[in-house]
Design a protein around this motif. Sequence first.
Motif, short mmCIF file in Angstrom:
data_model
loop_
_atom_site.label_atom_id
_atom_site.label_comp_id
_atom_site.label_asym_id
_atom_site.label_seq_id
_atom_site.Cartn_x
_atom_site.Cartn_y
_atom_site.Cartn_z
N SER A 171 -0.64 -12.36 40.88
CA SER A 171 -1.59 -13.24 41.57
C SER A 171 -2.03 -12.54 42.85
O SER A 171 -1.29 -11.73 43.41
CB SER A 171 -0.95 -14.60 41.90
OG SER A 171 0.00 -14.47 42.94
N ALA A 172 -3.24 -12.88 43.29
CA ALA A 172 -3.75 -12.28 44.53
C ALA A 172 -2.87 -12.68 45.70
O ALA A 172 -2.54 -11.85 46.57
CB ALA A 172 -5.19 -12.73 44.76
N THR A 204 9.15 -14.42 46.30
CA THR A 204 8.67 -13.84 47.56
C THR A 204 8.76 -14.87 48.69
O THR A 204 9.19 -14.55 49.80
CB THR A 204 7.23 -13.32 47.41
OG1 THR A 204 7.21 -12.31 46.39
CG2 THR A 204 6.69 -12.74 48.70
N LEU A 205 8.37 -16.11 48.40
CA LEU A 205 8.48 -17.18 49.39
C LEU A 205 9.94 -17.41 49.77
O LEU A 205 10.26 -17.66 50.94
CB LEU A 205 7.84 -18.46 48.87
CG LEU A 205 6.31 -18.43 48.81
CD1 LEU A 205 5.78 -19.63 48.03
CD2 LEU A 205 5.70 -18.38 50.20
N LEU A 206 10.84 -17.33 48.78
CA LEU A 206 12.27 -17.46 49.07
C LEU A 206 12.72 -16.37 50.05
O LEU A 206 13.48 -16.63 50.97
CB LEU A 206 13.09 -17.38 47.78
CG LEU A 206 14.62 -17.32 47.96
CD1 LEU A 206 15.14 -18.58 48.64
CD2 LEU A 206 15.30 -17.09 46.61
N ASP A 209 3.86 -10.30 49.05
CA ASP A 209 5.04 -9.48 48.77
C ASP A 209 5.29 -8.41 49.84
O ASP A 209 6.38 -8.35 50.39
CB ASP A 209 4.95 -8.87 47.38
CG ASP A 209 6.20 -8.08 47.04
OD1 ASP A 209 7.28 -8.69 46.94
OD2 ASP A 209 6.09 -6.84 46.88
N PRO A 210 4.32 -7.58 50.17
CA PRO A 210 4.60 -6.57 51.20
C PRO A 210 4.82 -7.18 52.58
O PRO A 210 5.58 -6.64 53.38
CB PRO A 210 3.37 -5.66 51.19
CG PRO A 210 2.32 -6.41 50.48
CD PRO A 210 2.99 -7.40 49.57
#
Length: 190
Positions: A60-61, A10-12, A67-68
């Motif tokens: 993970s929280a 997601t960070l990518l 993600d969204p």
Amino acid sequence: MKLTVPTMLTLLRIVLIPVLVVVVYLPFKWTNFAAAFVFALASLTDWLDGWIARRFDQYSAFGAFLDPVADKLMVAIALLLIVQQHPTIWMTVWAAVIVGREIAVSALREWMAEIGQRSRVKVAAVGKIKTIVQMLALIFLLYGVPLLGLDVFRIGEWLLAAAALLTLWSGAAYLRAAWPALRNETQPLK
């Protein structure tokens, strides 16, 4: 906080946003291919992070929050770039429908969570189909040149129109699911 593989993907996706912007504005003939590739890679990480999280129970929280956000940022920036390059009324309308729905549904989910009814506005099948059509549309529009005799840009336009209509349909489904809570005038307001 431990970073899971899905969260790193997601960070990518977030890191790929400025890469997409830079690539689109490079003065080379191959930038349309590179932009489509960057967006396709980001789309793949969207699918892959969810699959890994479910398959290997790596939730993970932070990942659930991020993600969204990453998805909406990537789509909004891609739409902004496409509308800037092709400022037609229909391209603008489809982009506005998609971005507007994302803002409205995000606000609806936040409010439903606040009143303890988040489960009423879960992602539905039409939302997943919308996402696939939307990602394909954006890849085609970023690529934008004929390929193997196919008018890729025109296909992308039609797919974006379909994605916008699916966006309205899925947005209406979320609203319908939340309507009983929205109608309830006894809910405390801030």
